[in-house]
Design an enzyme around this catalytic site. Structure first.
Site, short mmCIF file in Angstrom:
data_model
loop_
_atom_site.label_atom_id
_atom_site.label_comp_id
_atom_site.label_asym_id
_atom_site.label_seq_id
_atom_site.Cartn_x
_atom_site.Cartn_y
_atom_site.Cartn_z
N ASP A 1 -7.16 19.79 -13.27
CA ASP A 1 -7.72 18.40 -13.88
C ASP A 1 -7.30 18.65 -15.16
O ASP A 1 -7.81 19.28 -16.10
CB ASP A 1 -9.10 18.44 -13.65
CG ASP A 1 -9.54 16.88 -14.13
OD1 ASP A 1 -8.83 16.44 -15.04
OD2 ASP A 1 -10.90 16.43 -13.83
N TYR B 1 -16.43 17.90 -14.95
CA TYR B 1 -16.69 16.49 -14.73
C TYR B 1 -17.89 16.36 -13.61
O TYR B 1 -17.42 16.53 -12.49
CB TYR B 1 -15.65 15.68 -14.69
CG TYR B 1 -15.89 14.30 -14.36
CD1 TYR B 1 -16.31 13.32 -15.32
CD2 TYR B 1 -15.63 13.53 -13.27
CE1 TYR B 1 -16.91 12.09 -15.21
CE2 TYR B 1 -15.85 12.41 -13.04
CZ TYR B 1 -16.36 11.53 -13.99
OH TYR B 1 -16.44 10.20 -13.86
N ARG C 1 0.77 -1.38 0.01
CA ARG C 1 -0.07 -0.01 -0.15
C ARG C 1 1.07 1.20 0.16
O ARG C 1 0.65 2.12 -0.62
CB ARG C 1 -0.94 0.03 1.26
CG ARG C 1 -1.83 1.20 1.40
CD ARG C 1 -2.95 1.42 2.12
NE ARG C 1 -3.06 0.21 3.19
CZ ARG C 1 -2.50 0.60 4.45
NH1 ARG C 1 -1.88 1.64 4.59
NH2 ARG C 1 -2.40 -0.29 5.59
C1 LIG Z 1 -13.26 10.55 -15.95
C2 LIG Z 1 -12.89 11.99 -15.47
C3 LIG Z 1 -12.51 12.36 -14.08
C4 LIG Z 1 -12.42 10.90 -13.04
O1 LIG Z 1 -11.73 10.20 -13.49
P1 LIG Z 1 -11.95 8.46 -12.82
O2 LIG Z 1 -10.81 7.66 -13.44
O3 LIG Z 1 -13.42 7.78 -13.68
O4 LIG Z 1 -12.07 8.12 -11.53
C5 LIG Z 1 -12.05 13.43 -13.66
N1 LIG Z 1 -12.29 14.46 -14.37
C6 LIG Z 1 -12.27 14.45 -15.76
C7 LIG Z 1 -12.36 15.42 -16.58
C8 LIG Z 1 -12.81 13.00 -16.22
O5 LIG Z 1 -12.99 13.04 -17.63
#
Ligand SMILES: *Cc1c(COP(=O)(O)O)cnc(C)c1O
Length: 379
Positions: free
Chosen positions: A170, A98, A46
């Site tokens: 992001d 998202y 972990r």
């Molecule tokens: C899919 C997505 C997420 C979440 O990611 P997961 O891998 O599905 O947990 C976050 N931000 C954006 C822009 C995404 O497209």
């Protein structure tokens, strides 16, 4: 080192025991110690795993950071960032992002006393005026999912630095091929690795990359304490995926442009959301902070009925109707009922996400086939 070379060589060291060119999948939960606390840097999986270490090194290199952390999903990576905060702290974030991030913020973290202010982050004055003495973090997504809105990362970074706030971006939609937020002043880059970095729709994974060692220690502590770590097989798949990010993204961008231009001239298609168009409101900023415009496109039909949209969504052959994005195969999605259903309808409509919006993840098939597929589906 140029981008394509970097994606192939980042974090790749032949295995010292055998010379294996690919990092082995260390499928183990623990590591034998010579004497109590005398070990080779690996105690329990972990906390550390060599396949994950190789991936984390690669992630840091491709995002121009110093440290990478790999998580069991994109939302787990986001979750770790919010866990840096305390009750009473506030976060400024985009009113168009998202749906799963919105759900995590409003349904999980608000009840622990963290406040989220949703603003149009493309408007610097709106961001500035939402800041108060409790604000600790600005959370950006650019381009946004699904409306492809663009925020000027460098301009927001000037504000966060001046006010002493953390800036997290992001970068899932752009991928490190198109955009590197740390170079523009962000403190943390987050990825849903599930998408372009994995690239083959075969793994769920997330990542954080940062420059600052103290911030890395805080996030690593959260990662190992909360335990949202990926397995070694998934790390191996992503190490493999990253090697072809350059060639894949190049083709996603070429195909994205062809599909966007086809949609735009189609008599039955209404608005097309793609930052590569010169009249897209974020085009100038996208051109400044991105290397190209990617393969994510959203559009509306002139017939704005949900029935007509659903008919198109159900008639494509090569665009598979599915959530997710960023894989080699093209996907078509209905945000209102699929990826963004967790956002209340009034919120969605207010922020411009209509019930008839269709989102495409343009894959790397032959663009002629993709255009033909959309032509027959739109009818
Ligand atoms: C899919 C997505 C997420 C979440 O990611 P997961 O891998 O599905 O947990 C976050 N931000 C954006 C822009 C995404 O497209």
């Amino acid at each position: 080192m140029k981008l394509a070379t970097k994606f192939i060589h980042a974090g790749a060291h032949p295995d010292p025991a055998t010379g294996a060119i690919m990092t082995p999948i260390f499928q183990t939960s623990t590591y034998v110690q010579e004497a109590p606390a005398k070990h080779k840097g690996y105690e329990y999986a972990r906390s550390q795993n060599p396949t994950r270490t190789a991936l984390e090194e690669a992630l840091a290199i491709i995002e121009n950071g110093n440290h990478g952390l790999s998580f069991s999903s994109g939302v787990a990576a986001t979750d770790a960032v919010i866990k840096l905060l305390e009750p009473g702290n506030e976060v400024i974030c985009a009113n168009d992002m998202y749906g799963g991030t919105y759900r995590l913020f409003t349904k999980v973290f608000e009840k622990f006393g963290i406040k989220f202010r949703f603003v149009n982050t493309a408007d610097l004055e709106e961001v500035r005026s939402a800041i108060n003495e409790n604000t600790k973090l600005v959370w950006l997504e650019t381009p946004t999912n699904p409306l492809m809105n663009i925020t000027d990362i460098a301009a927001i970074a000037v504000i966060t630095k001046e006010k002493g706030l953390l800036l997290a971006v992001d970068n899932t939609f752009a991928s490190p091929y198109l955009q590197n937020p740390l170079d523009l002043g962000a403190d943390i880059v987050m990825h849903s690795v599930t998408k372009y970095l994995g690239g083959h729709s075969d793994v769920i994974q997330g990542a954080l990359v940062m420059k600052d060692a103290a911030l890395r220690e805080k996030l690593y502590f959260i990662q190992k304490s909360c335990g949202a770590v990926p397995g070694p097989m998934d790390c191996f798949l992503v190490l493999r995926g990253i090697k072809t990010l350059g060639v894949r993204m190049k083709q996603h961008c070429i195909n994205g442009r062809i599909v966007a231009e086809f949609l735009r001239q189609h008599p039955k298609v209404g608005k097309v959301y793609w930052p590569g168009f010169e009249d897209h409101p974020g085009h100038a900023i996208a051109k400044k902070q991105m290397r190209d415009f990617g393969g994510m496109i959203s559009f509306e039909l002139k017939d704005e009925s949900v029935e007509k949209a659903k008919q198109v969504l159900s008639s494509t052959k090569y665009f598979s109707l599915a959530e997710s994005l960023g894989g080699v195969e093209s996907l078509i999605n209905h945000p209102a009922s699929m990826t963004h259903a967790s956002i209340p309808r009034e919120e969605r409509i207010k922020n411009g996400l209509s019930d008839s919006l269709i989102r495409l993840s343009v894959g790397i098939e032959d663009a002629d086939d993709l255009v033909e597929d959309l032509r027959q589906a739109i009818g």
